[in-house]
Structure formats: structure tokens, C-alpha cells
Scaffold this motif. Structure first.
Motif, short mmCIF file in Angstrom:
data_model
loop_
_atom_site.label_atom_id
_atom_site.label_comp_id
_atom_site.label_asym_id
_atom_site.label_seq_id
_atom_site.Cartn_x
_atom_site.Cartn_y
_atom_site.Cartn_z
N GLY A 1 -2.58 6.61 6.31
CA GLY A 1 -1.82 6.72 5.08
C GLY A 1 -0.50 7.44 5.34
O GLY A 1 0.02 7.42 6.45
N VAL A 2 0.03 8.07 4.32
CA VAL A 2 1.29 8.77 4.48
C VAL A 2 1.10 9.95 5.43
O VAL A 2 0.12 10.69 5.31
CB VAL A 2 1.84 9.24 3.11
CG1 VAL A 2 0.88 10.19 2.42
CG2 VAL A 2 3.21 9.85 3.26
N PRO A 3 1.96 10.14 6.43
CA PRO A 3 1.79 11.25 7.38
C PRO A 3 1.80 12.59 6.65
O PRO A 3 2.70 12.87 5.86
CB PRO A 3 3.01 11.09 8.31
CG PRO A 3 3.38 9.66 8.20
CD PRO A 3 3.10 9.27 6.79
N ARG A 4 0.82 13.44 6.95
CA ARG A 4 0.67 14.70 6.24
C ARG A 4 -0.16 15.67 7.07
O ARG A 4 -0.77 15.27 8.06
CB ARG A 4 0.00 14.49 4.88
CG ARG A 4 -1.42 13.93 4.98
CD ARG A 4 -1.89 13.39 3.64
NE ARG A 4 -3.29 12.93 3.68
CZ ARG A 4 -3.68 11.76 4.17
NH1 ARG A 4 -2.80 10.92 4.67
NH2 ARG A 4 -4.97 11.41 4.16
N THR A 5 -0.18 16.93 6.65
CA THR A 5 -1.02 17.90 7.32
C THR A 5 -2.40 17.93 6.67
O THR A 5 -2.56 17.58 5.50
CB THR A 5 -0.39 19.31 7.25
OG1 THR A 5 -0.10 19.62 5.88
CG2 THR A 5 0.88 19.37 8.05
N ARG A 6 -3.38 18.35 7.46
CA ARG A 6 -4.75 18.44 6.95
C ARG A 6 -4.84 19.51 5.86
O ARG A 6 -4.06 20.46 5.83
CB ARG A 6 -5.72 18.74 8.08
CG ARG A 6 -5.76 17.63 9.12
CD ARG A 6 -6.86 17.84 10.17
NE ARG A 6 -6.79 16.78 11.16
CZ ARG A 6 -7.31 15.56 10.99
NH1 ARG A 6 -7.93 15.27 9.86
NH2 ARG A 6 -7.21 14.64 11.93
N PRO B 1 0.80 -1.23 0.00
CA PRO B 1 0.00 0.00 0.00
C PRO B 1 0.83 1.28 0.00
O PRO B 1 0.27 2.38 -0.02
CB PRO B 1 -0.81 -0.13 1.29
CG PRO B 1 0.02 -0.97 2.20
CD PRO B 1 0.72 -1.94 1.29
N GLN B 2 2.14 1.15 0.03
CA GLN B 2 3.04 2.30 0.08
C GLN B 2 3.84 2.46 -1.20
O GLN B 2 4.93 3.02 -1.20
CB GLN B 2 3.99 2.17 1.29
CG GLN B 2 3.23 2.11 2.60
CD GLN B 2 4.08 1.76 3.81
OE1 GLN B 2 3.65 1.84 4.94
NE2 GLN B 2 5.33 1.35 3.58
N GLY B 3 3.31 1.96 -2.29
CA GLY B 3 4.01 2.07 -3.56
C GLY B 3 5.17 1.11 -3.71
O GLY B 3 6.07 1.33 -4.52
N ARG C 1 6.71 9.82 -1.90
CA ARG C 1 6.22 10.57 -0.74
C ARG C 1 6.59 9.87 0.56
O ARG C 1 7.02 10.53 1.52
CB ARG C 1 4.70 10.74 -0.85
CG ARG C 1 4.27 11.67 -1.99
CD ARG C 1 2.77 11.59 -2.22
NE ARG C 1 2.37 12.43 -3.36
CZ ARG C 1 1.18 12.35 -3.95
NH1 ARG C 1 0.29 11.46 -3.53
NH2 ARG C 1 0.90 13.14 -4.96
N TRP C 2 6.41 8.56 0.60
CA TRP C 2 6.81 7.83 1.80
C TRP C 2 8.32 7.97 2.04
O TRP C 2 8.77 8.20 3.17
CB TRP C 2 6.44 6.35 1.67
CG TRP C 2 5.01 6.05 1.94
CD1 TRP C 2 4.02 5.84 1.02
CD2 TRP C 2 4.38 5.94 3.22
NE1 TRP C 2 2.82 5.60 1.65
CE2 TRP C 2 3.01 5.65 3.00
CE3 TRP C 2 4.84 6.05 4.53
CZ2 TRP C 2 2.11 5.47 4.04
CZ3 TRP C 2 3.94 5.87 5.58
CH2 TRP C 2 2.59 5.59 5.32
#
Length: 282
Positions: A131-136, A15-17, A65-66
Motif C-alpha cells: 500500500g502507501v509507503p509508511r512506518t509501522r 487502488p490509489q484513490g 497520501r500518495w
């Protein structure tokens, strides 16, 4: 490597490419020697100190991205700005760099293709861990506007996140007050205010500023008129004089848009104005 460990690694990476961090692989039961042997045998490939691809092909966007988060620092870094918005579905915004934010008091190493932004503090509730850690999206949009290459690009990203329903004008306004970037604070505040009042495009934003520069009263946005086939939504209008204005961007000069616009505009009031932003004039 036995089939059980290989299956565990692929389960983590799929799931992480097709990539996994060393920490994830070790948690799944693999040891450093298993990773080293898979790389030396040509079955896997390393993409930094922490990122392991369980294949030898190029990394896709998801995998990149990961990798950016892991290589900058798994415990301190998250996708931010335009990249976080793209991970949440932002379309047609051209920026191939991966934007990552990290707290300003952490040391980071420059990495090719990754733009690392230092933030003074995280605001409450800004992170998405699924999913991949990110900001809202609302936080990412305000930061993207501060990090943009120009005022025009900053306004565009703020408009696009609302157009594409990644966030709402109200949430943008909230985060604009909480996030104090180092650049264009007044500009972003003004754009967010215009969006809250109904501005939906760069053309409408330009028109609003021209009105203010000439002392024209602030119009209403997305004015509703009744046409022969139902309700019509017009860009701006003034109830005091029954005047409405349609703001035509470049897309209104393509294909059948000209004919459709003309038919539409004959269906409402006799006092009509068109502001053409495709060539920079009204």
C-alpha cells in the motif's frame, strides 16, 4: 490515447484513490506525450510535478497520501506519525495535515497541507511497503508523540493506538527505546511505562500521576473481581487494603452510563472509590 493505455493507467490509479505517479504510468507503457495530451484535453489533472489524477475531481484522502509521498520524494519519503496510523486504521484522532518523514540529509520543498519531518535515521524494520509507503504503527506512534502539539496530545495518541489494537504496549516500549526524538523523551518514556502497566485512558494516566505525587503506592491495573454475572474488570486496585477505584471520564456522565456504572459498582467490594475526571476532581 488508445483504450489499452487508458485501461492500464486506470488499473494503476484505481487502488490509489485515482492517482498515479509519472514513474508508474511510464512503467505501464505510457509516454510523457500521452500524459500531456490527457491533461491538455481536460480528461486528467496534474497535482504537482509527479502526481497525475486520471480524473478531474478533488483528491480523496487516499490520493492525498500518495501525492504527499511522491511530491516530497518517492525514494526518500513515507507517511509517518499520525498519518501513518490513520492509514492503518486509527479512528477519531483529529489531524488533517499529512505527516511525512524523510532522511535529514535530503533536500525537500515545503508543500501545502504536508508536514515534512526530518529524521536522523530509519530504524530497522520500520517501513511498510504494502500500500502507501509508511512506518509501522509502533514507530509511527512514538514519532507522533514527539511531534504532538502538547504533552496531552502525545499521551492521547499513545493510548489510542493500544486501545484500538494497532500495536501492543511491548512494541511501543521497544520503539521508545530505539527512537530518540528531540522533544519530551522523559514524558513519553513515562507514558509508555504506564501503558505497559495497564493504563488505558487519559483519566487513568492522570490518576497514576496523582498517586505518585502524593506518595500513594502504585496500584494494580485492570483488577478482576467476580460479580453476580461473571468477571468484572476494574481500573485500579490495591490488594493490601481491598480497595478499588473506577476512573470515570466524561462519557460516564452520558445517557445510561451513570445507571450502568452504579449497578456495576454495587456488585463488588464494600470499599469503593470513584475518581471523576470529567470535571477534573475526585
Amino acid at each position: 490515447m488508445d483504450l489499452q493505455r487508458l485501461a492500464a493507467a486506470r488499473l494503476v490509479a484505481e487502488p490509489q484513490g485515482g492517482v498515479a505517479s509519472r514513474r508508474q504510468l511510464y512503467a505501464a507503457g505510457l509516454q510523457e506525450i500521452h500524459v500531456r495530451r490527457a491533461v491538455e484535453s481536460g480528461r486528467w489533472r496534474l497535482h504537482g510535478r509527479h502526481t497525475v489524477a486520471v480524473h478531474t475531481g478533488p483528491l480523496d484522502v487516499v490520493a492525498q497520501r500518495w501525492r504527499a509521498v511522491w511530491e516530497v520524494g518517492e525514494s526518500i519519503a513515507v507517511l509517518d506519525g499520525v498519518t501513518a496510523l490513520q492509514a492503518d486504521g486509527l479512528r477519531t484522532f483529529d489531524d488533517e495535515r499529512i505527516h511525512v518523514s524523510a532522511k535529514h540529509n535530503h533536500n525537500t520543498v515545503p508543500l501545502d497541507g504536508i508536514r515534512i519531518h526530518k529524521v536522523i535515521r530509519r530504524v530497522e524494520g520500520e517501513l511498510v511497503r504494502a500500500g502507501v509507503p509508511r512506518t509501522r504503527p509502533a514507530v509511527a506512534a512514538i514519532r507522533a508523540a514527539h511531534w504532538a502539539q502538547s504533552d496531552r496530545q502525545a499521551a492521547l495518541v499513545l493510548l489510542m493506538v493500544v486501545q484500538q489494537r494497532l500495536t501492543s504496549p511491548g512494541l511501543l516500549a521497544t520503539e521508545q527505546r530505539r527512537i530518540r526524538g528531540r522533544t519530551r523523551r522523559a514524558f513519553i518514556k513515562g507514558v509508555v511505562g504506564d501503558i505497559a502497566f495497564g493504563v488505558q485512558s487519559l483519566g487513568e494516566l492522570d490518576f497514576a500521576r496523582l498517586c505518585r505525587a502524593r506518595g500513594i503506592p502504585e496500584p494494580c491495573r485492570q483488577v478482576v473481581r467476580q460479580g453476580p454475572r461473571g468477571r468484572l474488570y476494574l481500573d485500579v486496585g490495591w490488594s493490601c487494603c481491598d480497595l478499588v477505584v473506577e476512573v470515570d471520564g466524561a462519557q460516564h456522565r452520558e445517557g445510561v452510563h451513570v445507571m450502568l456504572d452504579n449497578l456495576r459498582q454495587t456488585a463488588h467490594t464494600s470499599h469503593r472509590c470513584r475518581f471523576d475526571v470529567s470535571h477534573g476532581h475526585g
